[in-house]
Write a protein that holds these residues in place. Sequence first.
Motif: not given
Length: 122
Positions: A32-49, A98-103, A106-110
């Motif tokens: 399906x439609x592919x979105x590509x991107x980047x997330x990051x996670x700093x020390x003691x932090x949650x992963x963020x877009x 991060x890559x997401x496929x969306x049809x 359907x539930x997106x796949x990551x």
Amino acid sequence: QVHLVESGGGLVRAGGSLTLSCAASGITASMGAITMGWYRQGPGKERELVATMTRGAVTNYADSVKGRFAISRDNAKNTVYLHMNNLKPEDTSVYYCHVEGRRPFDIPKTWWGQGTQVTVSS
């Protein structure tokens, strides 16, 4: 199965620049439609877009990186880049591709890369 290989992390001084790359293999039209991107996670932090880009070049950025980071992608190579300028110590994180496929209907796949460390010294 999608496999992501990241590169380009490292140590840089504040105000410097780095470019991250992520090459994806195994992507097929059936995903399906592919979105590509980047997330990051700093020390003691949650992963963020950090930033994402659709195949049609629609982008989304975290407020903290707007004006400093730019995302781009090469659809022919299934590769996404993150151009980081004017880096700050608070940008220090592990950066994940991060890559997401969306049809439709359907539930997106990551899929996630293994992560690459970016360290910004003051």
